[in-house]
Write a protein that holds these residues in place. Sequence first.
Motif, PDB file in Angstrom:
ATOM      1  N   LYS A 452      11.074   0.424  -1.792  1.00  0.00           N
ATOM      2  CA  LYS A 452      11.089   1.494  -0.636  1.00  0.00           C
ATOM      3  C   LYS A 452      12.127   1.307  -0.473  1.00  0.00           C
ATOM      4  N   MET A 453      12.996   0.777  -0.572  1.00  0.00           N
ATOM      5  CA  MET A 453      13.970   0.731   0.487  1.00  0.00           C
ATOM      6  C   MET A 453      15.371   0.971  -0.666  1.00  0.00           C
ATOM      7  N   ALA A 454      15.174   1.739  -2.037  1.00  0.00           N
ATOM      8  CA  ALA A 454      16.225   2.268  -2.831  1.00  0.00           C
ATOM      9  C   ALA A 454      17.034   2.709  -1.486  1.00  0.00           C
ATOM     10  N   PRO A 455      17.973   4.246  -1.059  1.00  0.00           N
ATOM     11  CA  PRO A 455      19.227   4.392  -0.657  1.00  0.00           C
ATOM     12  C   PRO A 455      18.557   6.168  -0.618  1.00  0.00           C
ATOM     13  N   PRO A 456      18.235   6.402   0.472  1.00  0.00           N
ATOM     14  CA  PRO A 456      18.910   6.918   1.308  1.00  0.00           C
ATOM     15  C   PRO A 456      18.171   5.328   2.133  1.00  0.00           C
ATOM     16  N   LYS A 457      16.943   4.964   2.402  1.00  0.00           N
ATOM     17  CA  LYS A 457      16.446   4.752   2.968  1.00  0.00           C
ATOM     18  C   LYS A 457      16.687   2.609   3.662  1.00  0.00           C
ATOM     19  N   GLY A 458      17.442   2.219   2.118  1.00  0.00           N
ATOM     20  CA  GLY A 458      18.131   1.299   3.039  1.00  0.00           C
ATOM     21  C   GLY A 458      19.599   0.768   1.734  1.00  0.00           C
ATOM     22  N   ASN A 459      19.481  -0.852   1.649  1.00  0.00           N
ATOM     23  CA  ASN A 459      20.335  -0.888   0.497  1.00  0.00           C
ATOM     24  C   ASN A 459      20.010  -1.581  -0.392  1.00  0.00           C
ATOM     25  N   ASN A 460      19.055  -1.250  -1.114  1.00  0.00           N
ATOM     26  CA  ASN A 460      18.481  -1.224  -2.899  1.00  0.00           C
ATOM     27  C   ASN A 460      19.206  -0.587  -3.612  1.00  0.00           C
ATOM     28  N   ILE A 461      20.992  -1.001  -3.606  1.00  0.00           N
ATOM     29  CA  ILE A 461      21.627  -0.456  -4.566  1.00  0.00           C
ATOM     30  C   ILE A 461      21.047  -0.398  -6.143  1.00  0.00           C
ATOM     31  N   GLY A 462      20.720  -1.031  -6.333  1.00  0.00           N
ATOM     32  CA  GLY A 462      20.279  -1.204  -8.247  1.00  0.00           C
ATOM     33  C   GLY A 462      18.923  -0.160  -8.034  1.00  0.00           C
ATOM     34  N   SER A 463      18.600  -0.639  -6.958  1.00  0.00           N
ATOM     35  CA  SER A 463      16.487   0.213  -7.367  1.00  0.00           C
ATOM     36  C   SER A 463      15.782  -0.570  -8.193  1.00  0.00           C
ATOM     37  N   TYR A 464      16.008  -1.582  -7.761  1.00  0.00           N
ATOM     38  CA  TYR A 464      15.057  -3.064  -8.581  1.00  0.00           C
ATOM     39  C   TYR A 464      13.875  -2.990  -7.618  1.00  0.00           C
ATOM     40  N   CYS A 465      12.859  -2.679  -8.305  1.00  0.00           N
ATOM     41  CA  CYS A 465      11.290  -2.950  -7.815  1.00  0.00           C
ATOM     42  C   CYS A 465      10.851  -4.021  -8.497  1.00  0.00           C
ATOM     43  N   ASP A 466       9.857  -4.891  -7.729  1.00  0.00           N
ATOM     44  CA  ASP A 466       8.733  -5.687  -8.323  1.00  0.00           C
ATOM     45  C   ASP A 466       7.584  -5.789  -7.433  1.00  0.00           C
ATOM     46  N   PRO A 467       6.838  -5.648  -7.952  1.00  0.00           N
ATOM     47  CA  PRO A 467       5.448  -5.673  -6.462  1.00  0.00           C
ATOM     48  C   PRO A 467       5.640  -6.522  -6.145  1.00  0.00           C
ATOM     49  N   ALA A 468       5.182  -7.540  -6.890  1.00  0.00           N
ATOM     50  CA  ALA A 468       5.047  -9.316  -6.781  1.00  0.00           C
ATOM     51  C   ALA A 468       5.682  -9.724  -5.874  1.00  0.00           C
ATOM     52  N   LEU A 469       7.792  -9.045  -5.479  1.00  0.00           N
ATOM     53  CA  LEU A 469       8.194  -9.920  -4.671  1.00  0.00           C
ATOM     54  C   LEU A 469       7.996  -8.503  -3.262  1.00  0.00           C
ATOM     55  N   ASP A 470       7.618  -7.697  -3.323  1.00  0.00           N
ATOM     56  CA  ASP A 470       7.759  -6.858  -2.299  1.00  0.00           C
ATOM     57  C   ASP A 470       6.356  -7.544  -1.593  1.00  0.00           C
ATOM     58  N   ALA A 471       5.372  -8.379  -2.238  1.00  0.00           N
ATOM     59  CA  ALA A 471       4.277  -8.532  -1.769  1.00  0.00           C
ATOM     60  C   ALA A 471       4.746  -9.860  -0.518  1.00  0.00           C
ATOM     61  N   ALA A 472       5.313 -10.687  -1.574  1.00  0.00           N
ATOM     62  CA  ALA A 472       6.033 -12.089  -0.872  1.00  0.00           C
ATOM     63  C   ALA A 472       6.627 -10.863   0.307  1.00  0.00           C
ATOM     64  N   GLU A 473       7.711 -10.373   0.622  1.00  0.00           N
ATOM     65  CA  GLU A 473       8.357  -9.858   1.725  1.00  0.00           C
ATOM     66  C   GLU A 473       7.798  -8.622   2.824  1.00  0.00           C
ATOM     67  N   THR A 474       5.630  -8.911   2.447  1.00  0.00           N
ATOM     68  CA  THR A 474       4.828  -8.382   3.237  1.00  0.00           C
ATOM     69  C   THR A 474       4.601  -9.807   4.729  1.00  0.00           C
ATOM     70  N   ALA A 475       4.890 -11.011   3.499  1.00  0.00           N
ATOM     71  CA  ALA A 475       3.897 -11.599   4.472  1.00  0.00           C
ATOM     72  C   ALA A 475       5.053 -12.621   4.613  1.00  0.00           C
TER      73      ALA A 475
END
Length: 537
Positions: A452-475
């Motif tokens: 969800k941090m793809a611009p303009p919300k954040g700095n995920n400039i490459g629009s990368y997305c992995d649900p497993a990474l999102d879960a680890a970030e949440t923890a």
Amino acid sequence: MKRLTALGVALLLLASACAKQNGGTTAKPTGILRVANYVEPTSLNPLLATNTGENFLSSLAFNLLVTLNDKGNQVPDLAARVPSVENHGISTDGRTITYYLRHGVTWQDGAPFTSADVKFSWQAVMNPNNNVVERRGYDQVASVDTPDPYTVVFHLKQPFAPFVDTVFGESDDPFRIVPKHLLARYPNINRIPFNQKPIGTGPFQVVRWYRGDHVEYAANPHYFGGAPKLRTILVYTVPDGNTQMAELRSHGSDLLLDISATTYHGLTEVGGVKALLVKAPSYTSIVFNFKRPPLDDIRVRRAIVAAINDPRLVRDVTFGTATVAVADLSDFYWAFDSSLKPAAYDPSLAGRLLDQAGWRRDASGMRSKGGRKLSLQLVYGAGSATAQGIAVEVQSDLRRAGIDVPIKIYPYSMLYATQQLGGILQSGKFDLAEYAWVAGADPDNSSQWLCKMAPPKGNNIGSYCDPALDAAETAALNHFDRPTRKRAYSRIESLLIGDAPAAFNYYTKRRYGLNPNLQNFSPNGISEGWNANQWSL
């Protein structure tokens, strides 16, 4: 470097008159510091800063709630103490953060600084009409209470472990507190007179911005941390590394900010100047734009990673001022996992992966598929010999792998501008982007990698997305205890290595060049001005 104004010429002549010719030492303190900054600012409003050069300018005139010292330890700035679970500044459920503010702080126009300014600054960051580069952390706040002029209570939607280092702290985008009494009347702060001549609480006040040349600052004698030892700071725009080095050697500048490795290497061989390396939470990478096929194919991304000779970049481009990166978190952090290893340089693997993805060598020796040549444009910022060196080496490595890499160069102000202003990175106008990132005091890297941090919300400039990474970030974000967070970040780094949203090249220290007579200049690795009132020359 230009010296177009009468003031600039006069000060340069004064400094030259005071300088000895045997190594650049001065006969007596001048009280004038001349700084060469690599980027021309687009605004002097600290909420609109988009790069480390603008962050430096903000740090002279404005303050955070909590900053870091040169040892990497949290220290109070406008806050009277650093909130923690132990001192009850952070509630046991992690959803209430209370700041007690310093008494007796005034804005540079004499108005008192109060909790209302902190609440307003948060509201300004969250105002959708303001062109702030990100709102990560600030968007975790449900409400802000100001029970008295010296108390601010942030109520969070959910626990957010990096809060103190993120919200008006030394984050990857350090927003500083702005004055409510001057800004509250505007529907947005994007184009207002304040942005050219702002009023802060900091040790130095903007006198005038000579666009295209320099910004002049004068000492704030009423600074709450003690009157500055310098009386004037002049910050010139000098994007070219050769010019920077010539300026320092001729005593036209006293301090060079974020210099290239080439410039740093040159300074180490020159007498009468000082080259300084500062450990930092920073990395350099080649970011892949997932919205530009074939970079949405993991085989192509991994092939590019394997084709780039990172050890050679460290040796030949950084002159040994860096170490090969594992992913994005360097050993600046307690969260660094030393058991993880960087992806290996392996041209044979790169070739096999490209073959598997259907990109085979044609008669020209380059890769093509269905009659389409594999061509990926690389963008980077103008003026840096290091950036240029990386681009040339990466272009050469990928060409050997059969990938054509045309290069396009942009001014830093255009490259890193917000999406609203058409910034190249934030707008996704690239295939490959040379990306140097100075992170924050906390290992939180969610603004770069969350879906969800793809611009303009954040700095995920490459629009990368992995649900497993999102879960680890949440923890990592929801727990305050370090062992839990450290495990989560180890998982995040492992996923970044495997998913290859970027080719992580190296971790580097921040590089500075300075007049040896400049005293007490001790950057904290993220920003420089935390102790600017103590600098002397």
